[in-house]
Structure formats: C-alpha cells, structure tokens
Design an enzyme around this catalytic site. Structure first.
Site, short mmCIF file in Angstrom:
data_model
loop_
_atom_site.label_atom_id
_atom_site.label_comp_id
_atom_site.label_asym_id
_atom_site.label_seq_id
_atom_site.Cartn_x
_atom_site.Cartn_y
_atom_site.Cartn_z
N LEU A 179 -57.68 -50.52 13.68
CA LEU A 179 -56.38 -49.74 13.47
C LEU A 179 -55.23 -50.49 13.99
O LEU A 179 -53.92 -50.06 13.38
CB LEU A 179 -56.51 -48.53 14.33
N GLU B 247 -53.19 -53.71 16.87
CA GLU B 247 -53.34 -54.74 17.73
C GLU B 247 -52.17 -54.90 18.65
O GLU B 247 -51.11 -54.62 18.21
CB GLU B 247 -53.41 -56.12 16.67
N GLN C 156 -50.89 -57.03 22.40
CA GLN C 156 -50.90 -58.41 23.17
C GLN C 156 -52.10 -58.74 23.76
O GLN C 156 -52.82 -59.96 23.90
CB GLN C 156 -49.79 -58.68 23.99
N VAL D 119 -57.03 -51.99 18.79
CA VAL D 119 -57.60 -50.59 18.75
C VAL D 119 -58.48 -50.51 17.37
O VAL D 119 -58.00 -50.95 16.31
CB VAL D 119 -56.35 -49.66 18.64
N LYS E 174 -59.87 -48.49 22.28
CA LYS E 174 -58.86 -49.40 22.89
C LYS E 174 -59.56 -50.36 23.69
O LYS E 174 -60.23 -49.76 24.53
CB LYS E 174 -57.67 -48.92 23.47
N ASP F 282 -40.42 -43.90 26.62
CA ASP F 282 -40.55 -44.48 25.25
C ASP F 282 -41.05 -43.37 24.35
O ASP F 282 -41.55 -43.73 23.33
CB ASP F 282 -41.37 -45.76 25.30
N1 ADE Z 1 -53.81 -46.19 16.47
C1 ADE Z 1 -53.99 -46.39 17.79
N2 ADE Z 1 -54.36 -45.15 18.21
C2 ADE Z 1 -54.58 -44.44 17.36
C3 ADE Z 1 -55.13 -43.23 17.25
N3 ADE Z 1 -55.59 -42.33 18.32
N4 ADE Z 1 -55.43 -42.57 16.13
C4 ADE Z 1 -55.18 -43.09 14.96
N5 ADE Z 1 -54.59 -44.46 15.05
C5 ADE Z 1 -54.24 -44.92 16.00
#
Ligand code: ADE
Length: 829
Positions: A541, A543, A545, A549, A580, A684
């Site tokens: 999903l 990237e 550093q 994910v 993650k 943020d």
């Molecule tokens: N990208 C990063 N975290 C996510 C999430 N929880 N659901 C969908 N896309 C993501």
C-alpha cells in the site's frame, strides 16, 4: 515591559493622573494598578506628556506595541503617539519613519494591542512615548522589542551624500535620510543612520528594497571630484568603549557600468581612548577591483585586532562614484552574553525569520560574498567538508558496530528471528502525550500571542551558548543589521526536537521524551500480540523511509480480537488489514520510535481515528496491524473526483456532493475533538493524513513526511527538519509552539483542501519563503497577511468557520468541540 525585565524604577513619566495610574502600570497586557499609565489631565495635541523607559543599555529597537486600558470613563487609549529617544540621556531625537513622519498609529479601542514596526529601527538607551491626541483622557500600556546593540557603534560622521543625475534615468538621491545626528551642515556628525539600519542595498542602486522611496534611497554615495584633492571619503566611527577590532565590513555598490565601484583602498587610524590622539600608524587595505561582476557586495577590511574606541577611515575612489549601504565592525574576543535580553545572534529563530519579525524587512539572500576573502573562504570550506566526511564516517561506523552488537546480544539471548511474512512496514504516527509535553508548551504565559514575541529571547536561552550552531538561517541573509546577525545559526528549539525525534518515519514531530528501547517494554503496549504467520500478504500500500505498509489478510482476526472489530470477518473469511512493518535494518532509534507509536496508538479508541488492531512485537521485524481503509487517503480520493453535477452523472465521472464534503469535515472534527480531549496534539492534520473506508468513514492517521507523493507539502530547513508550513499556525512556524489550537488552524486548512477538492495546494501562488514571510504578517496582524481564498464550492458559513480557525490570537480560535457542534448536523448515520 510585560514580563517585568524592565524594572519599575526604569519606567518614569512626565506626570500621572493618580498613584494607581503611574508609569509602572504601563506594561502591555498587565492589569496592575488601575490598568495602565495615564498622564495628568486631558491631553490635547500640543501636550507633550511622555512615558519614559530606560533600557539600561544601548538597544537596537525595532518594534513598539501600545494598548489602552479598560475604558471606564470614555476613550482611554492613544489614537496616535510619537517616540523620542536618546542614547546618552541628554540629547533627545524624534523618531521619523522613512518618509519623515514622526507620528505612529496608536490604538483603536481600549483593549487590543497595536504593533508598530520602526522603519527605520533606532539604536537607543532611553525611549519616550508621547501620546498625540485630540482633547481626551489618555492611558497607555506599551511593549518594546529589540536586541542588545552589540556593535557598540554610537555614531559615525561622513560627508553628506549627493545627488547623481544621469541622462535618461531618474536622479539618484544618495543622502543619509535617516541620519539622527547633526546634518544640516556638512558633514554628518554625531549620529547613526542608513549605514546601520540593517538594510542592504540592491545591485541596482536606483531600486530600493521594500518601502516606497526614491531612487538611490538605500545608499549613501559620493562623487570623486566633490571630495577634495585626494579624492577620498573620510568617515569617523565612535564606539561606546575600547574594542579590539578584527575587521570592518562595508557593503558597497559596484555598478561599474554607471561609474560606481567599491573603494580601491582604505586607510584606518585608531584612537585608543576618547581623549587620546589618533595613532600615527594606519591599517591600509587594498581591495581587488572587479570589472566583471556588477553585484553589490560586502568588502571586508582586516583591522589587525587593533584596540580603539574610535576609528577614522579614509576610502579611496576606484571610479567616479562610491556608494555604501551598510558598515559594521567585528572585534575580538567574542564575549558570550548571558543577559536575559540576548543579542540577536542567539534568538531561537533563524536569522531571516527573526530579522523579518524584528525589522519587518523581507527575507532576502542578496548579500554577496566578499571576493577579497575568497581564498580564506575556500580554505574554511575545504576544512569543513573534510570534518563532515570524518564525522559521517564515524557515525556510519558507530551504527555498524551498534548493529553487530545488537545482533550478537539477540543471538546470545536465544532470540529466533521470526519467519518474515510478506508484511513490511513503514511510516510512524505518534500522538503527543500531555505528560511528555515540554514545559514551555504548556506554560500559560505563552497562551497570549501578544506576549510571544517578547518571549523569544527567553526561549533562546539554551541556544545562546551555541550561537554558531546549525539552524534555519540561510547563509548571509542580512536583512537585519549585520552587527549581531552574522553568526546567527543557533538551532530553532522546535527544530532541535524534530531532528531528535525523527524516527521510524523520518518524520515524527511529537513532543515526547526520548525513551530508550529498554525503558519501553511489552507491558507498555496494550495491543495484543497476533501470530504473524496468520498475516498473509496481498499487496503493497505504501512505503516510508523505515519500512512499508502492506495490505494483508489476517486469518481468524475476529476470533482473536473476540469482538466486533472493524477488521471483522463475520462470514468466516479472513479480514483485510493494513500492516506496517519496521525494516529489518532500521536503527535502534527507529525501533524505539516504532514502539512508542504502537504504545500511543494502542491507547486511542475513537471511530474517527485509525485503530490499532494488534501487533507483532515479540520478535522481529516489528509490525503493527491497523484497520484497512479501502478508499485510501482523502487527498488522493478528492483530487480524483469532481463536484457532483448533471455532467458527472451523464458521463459517469467519479464525483462527490457538497453533503459528502460536509460529512467528511464533520468526521474529522469529531476525531480531532477526541484527540483534543486527551490533550494529544497531532501536528500534521491534513487531507493526506486522513483515510477513507468504502462507506466514506474517515479516520485520522499520520503518515509522517516520508511519502514522496506529498514531499512538496513539507518545507525542508537546510536539509534537516521538514515542516508542513502551509498547514501550520504562525506560532508553530515562528515559535515552535504546537497545541490543540495550532491543530485547529490546520483543521481550517484541511477544510479548505476538502472544499477545493484537493485540486490545489494551499497558498499555491506563494513560494515556501513567501509562506514564511506571510506567517510574519499573521503575527504582526496589520492587515497585510494573505488568507486562503474562499473556495467557490464552499458555503459562506463554512468559510467563516475556516477564518475563525486562522484567527491570530490563540484564544479566539474555536475549540474542536465547538467545530464539531457546528458541523454535527452534517454527519450522516
Ligand atoms: N495506507 C497506509 N495505511 C493504510 C490503511 N490503514 N488503509 C489503507 N491504506 C493505507
């Protein structure tokens, strides 16, 4: 005045109405006595009643603020006032703006402070504020802003500048128009003026820097044939005490195409004490003349550490004209001041920001390196580069050794690396816990923005001793007078923390203390450990550093969680989750940050905050499992959609309705209300950090700043800290102050993004530097700040709500509770 650094004894007045309205009550924002200083009787325009402040030492005074007092009996504030000042307590001078006016705008009501920038700033010890008013009762509270005048120069004398007529061009008027000594008859004597006002002239001397002024305004200039037989300009510089001079910097024009060049040589004589004679032996310095580069430049004249309390320098012409815009002196040894009112070099902000704030001068990088110093500069640069290479090598080596040691210790303790399932991780998000907030962020005295500028010196105490450290400042941005600003590289205190906290994502900016890995154990984490072999990789999903994910199937998650979690698999199939994972080679700092993020996230439980479902932390690689949000982030989602219309319906274009946008806004306010109730400061908030599921439920997350896609939303300070300046409140940018109220500001910008369908970056017409300059305007609040425009799709009442989020005074901004209540009618069930 407000913080009591100026003592009561140093505040006097020509008269007072009553004991309880004496001069000691003239402190901005304070309500002592009867709330302000009020002179006796009703003043009329010819009355010269004054409030006098002794600053105890020479000060570069840049800003004055005034305020009235609660009007019990009518108009008790000064609509206008003027300022007189004195360096010796004997000779008083009237401050004039650059166009010669002596009157400053005062207050419009009895409570709101009004800030006046002194253009030009003045060097002074005593200040008198003189209310100018129609017949009325006047009361005043004031604040003074500035820096210690470290230069010690108390006057210069010089021949008055001349007019330069040029065929086909406007006549350049090259006099010293802000000179505050005697200048009716030539030469100028006993004062300071444009050569010490911090404004560096442009390459083209006909252009002026920022204010409406005549051609040639920034320069003091002379023609060779009017300067006598030896064709030189003689200037005397008088100092407050004896100093060992190392150099003099003279900012000179070099527009040789119009007959202007830097001086060809200069001879300086020294007077050790005021009463002694000039020493016979001068220091003589020849410049390297330059017929190729017409840039204005600083020329540095070495002064051989000669001791003197006065200097006489004779500058020889190299061409028909010679023009100077600034002169400053450097001396040894450098004495570090630890006074409460620090020199400008030790303000916490970068030099360009500080000087912008203090002098109102536009940040600029126009100062040109001094050519005559080129070999020394190159030598210094080479040495610095070599040192950096050595330091980088040492850091890399240390990291390598640490990693080897870590591995050895893990193997020794019998740890087995878990099977790497195809889940890797990522960015971190971490919410600041109030327990960890640094003291100054919570200190109520900083809640009032009117006091904040005055607090800058205080906040910089820690930076003071390291006046030559790294920082925001760009090299040679010398809009303030160069006298104290040359070495202003002290790190911004906020930046220091940002750098320290950069962890898993390279982005955390939350005010949490550095925990060691050892101090954060499994029991700190309230999320359950999930068997990692039941996480099955589906797709990547994102990237960051320090990891990636991944979308994964979590087998048996519902049973595992034993509740109807968001990632439930009611029908027995595996639930989809976002995982993650910290990269295998992440530093121990990154690992520590990742664990902190888990700890904090595991304590958050709200329908509009991304939920941590479980973790895999008993073995490496560390993983956190969160809900999967099918529609990705809100920025991407909206930017790919149009506003619903017959056209979008007819052509099947993905669209959103105004009701959708309001529903989204309401949900974000609800999530933020929850965070605010826990005193968590997000820092943020933006559409890029909000995720959407298939039913358009929004959950707030924080992906940090490492996603390339959004890198332009972050301003990089000298390659170190990165800040989302376009979403940040002025106090966060200028003072490093992050609070729920600065989150409210960011919420306003997030609403603006939503109603522009994320088609445009906030303030897209401004560069990052201009956004920072605009922040200064927000602080000064004099109507020059640029606001985000009302998005065409936005209901007026909603834009009104946004504007309230961007109120300059922190207490005037709405709370998230208030915002939620305003938006609640739009929540769809
Ligand atoms: N990208 C990063 N975290 C996510 C999430 N929880 N659901 C969908 N896309 C993501």
């Amino acid at each position: 005045m407000e913080d009591g650094r100026i003592k009561d004894d140093d505040i006097t007045a020509s008269s007072q109405w009553h004991e309880t309205t004496g001069p000691q009550y003239a402190r901005l924002n304070r309500e002592d006595g009867d709330g302000a200083w009020c002179p006796e009787g009703q003043l009329d325009a010819s009355d010269l009643q004054f409030l006098q402040v002794d600053l105890r030492r020479l000060t570069f005074l840049t800003v004055v603020a005034s305020q009235g007092r609660y009007a019990r009996n009518g108009i008790e504030f000064a609509r206008a006032y003027s300022l007189n000042y004195s360096r010796d307590g004997v000779i008083w001078k009237s401050w004039k703006n650059r166009l010669g006016s002596t009157v400053m705008e005062g207050n419009k009501n009895a409570y709101a402070p009004v800030i006046n920038d002194l253009h030009p700033p003045v060097v002074t010890r005593w200040v008198r504020l003189i209310p100018r008013t129609e017949l009325s009762t006047v009361c005043m509270r004031v604040e003074l802003y500035g820096c210690h005048w470290e230069d010690g120069l108390i006057s210069y004398s010089a021949p008055e500048g001349q007019l330069m007529p040029q065929p086909g061009l406007p006549t350049a008027i090259l006099n010293d128009s802000t000179y505050d000594g005697a200048h009716q008859k030539r030469p100028l004597s006993g004062g300071l003026g444009q050569l010490t006002d911090g404004v560096v002239g442009l390459d083209d001397f006909l252009l002026t820097r920022q204010y409406p002024a005549w051609p040639g305004y920034d320069y003091l200039g002379w023609r060779n044939i009017s300067m006598g037989a030896d064709q030189s300009v003689e200037m005397d510089f008088v100092f407050d005490r004896q100093r060992n001079f190392t150099s003099m910097k003279v900012h000179s024009n070099n527009m040789f195409s119009r007959g202007v060049k830097i001086f060809s040589s200069v001879s300086c004589w020294f007077k050790p004490r005021p009463s002694s004679a000039w020493e016979a032996e001068p220091v003589v310095f020849h410049t390297v003349l330059d017929d190729r580069n017409p840039s204005a430049r600083y020329v540095t004249v070495p002064l051989e550490r000669r001791a003197a309390s006065a200097l006489r320098c004779r500058f020889a012409f190299a061409d028909t004209w010679m023009m100077f815009s600034e002169v400053s002196f450097q001396y040894a040894p450098i004495t570090l001041s630890f006074s409460k009112f620090p020199p400008r070099s030790s303000f916490p902000l970068g030099r360009h920001l500080v000087c912008y704030l203090l002098t109102g001068a536009e940040p600029s990088a126009s100062a040109v390196p001094d050519d005559s110093k080129a070999p020394i500069l190159i030598g210094c640069l080479v040495t610095i580069i070599l040192l950096l290479v050595i330091i980088i090598f040492l850091i890399l080596w240390c990291q390598y050794v640490c990693k080897v040691l870590e591995k050895v210790s893990r193997i020794r303790s019998g740890g087995v690396l878990a099977r790497l399932i195809a889940i890797q991780s990522t960015d971190s998000h971490e919410y600041s816990d109030p327990h960890y907030e640094r003291v100054f962020l919570l200190d109520p005295q900083y809640q009032n923005p009117e006091t904040l500028r005055n607090k800058l010196p205080e906040l910089s105490q820690s930076a003071e001793a390291s006046a030559c450290g790294g920082g925001y400042a760009e090299p040679d941005v010398t809009q303030c007078t160069p006298h104290q600003c040359f070495h202003s590289n002290a790190p911004h205190y906020a930046e220091t923390d940002i750098v320290r906290l950069q962890g898993v994502t390279g982005s955390n900016m939350y005010a949490v203390p550095a925990l060691t890995v050892d101090s954060l154990t499994r029991k700190d984490i309230s999320a359950s450990e999930f068997p990692r072999q039941r996480l099955l990789f589906r797709e990547k999903l994102g990237e960051g550093q320090f990891g990636e994910v991944h979308l994964c199937e979590a087998q048996g998650l519902a049973a595992f969680l034993e509740r109807d979690a968001a990632g439930r698999d009611r029908d027995g199939r595996a639930a989809l989750v976002a995982v993650k994972q910290l990269r295998a080679d992440a530093t121990s700092q990154a690992r520590n940050d990742f664990l902190k993020e888990i700890k904090i996230m595991s304590r958050l439980n709200d329908g509009n905050i991304i939920r941590l479902l479980c973790v895999c932390v008993t073995s490496d690689p560390l993983c956190m499992v969160t809900e999967y949000m099918e529609n990705g982030d809100l920025n991407m989602f909206l930017s790919q959609r149009e506003m619903e219309s017959t056209l979008t319906h007819a052509n099947n274009i993905p669209s959103v309705s105004p009701a959708d946008l309001l529903h989204m806004s309401a949900q974000i306010s609800s999530g933020m209300r929850y965070l605010a109730s826990l005193n968590f400061v997000h820092r943020d908030l933006a559409t890029r950090n909000c995720l959407l599921d298939r039913r358009l439920t929004i959950k707030i997350a924080d992906f940090g700043m490492s996603r390339n896609l959004y890198s332009s939303d972050y301003y990089r300070i000298q390659g170190r800290a990165v800040l989302p300046i376009r979403w940040m409140a002025w106090e966060s940018i200028l003072l490093g102050k992050f609070t729920t109220s600065s989150d409210v500001w960011a919420f306003g910008v997030t609403l603006w993004e939503i109603f522009t369908l994320c088609k445009e970056q906030p303030y897209s017409l401004l560069t990052d530097q201009q956004v920072i300059a605009n922040t200064g305007e927000f602080f000064r609040n004099q109507g020059r700040q640029v606001f985000l425009y009302a998005p065409p799709l936005c209901p007026p009442s909603l834009f009104e709500l946004m504007m309230r989020c961007w109120r300059r005074d922190i207490p005037d901004r709405p709370s998230f509770e208030g915002l939620y209540q305003a938006l609640r009618p739009h929540v769809r069930q």
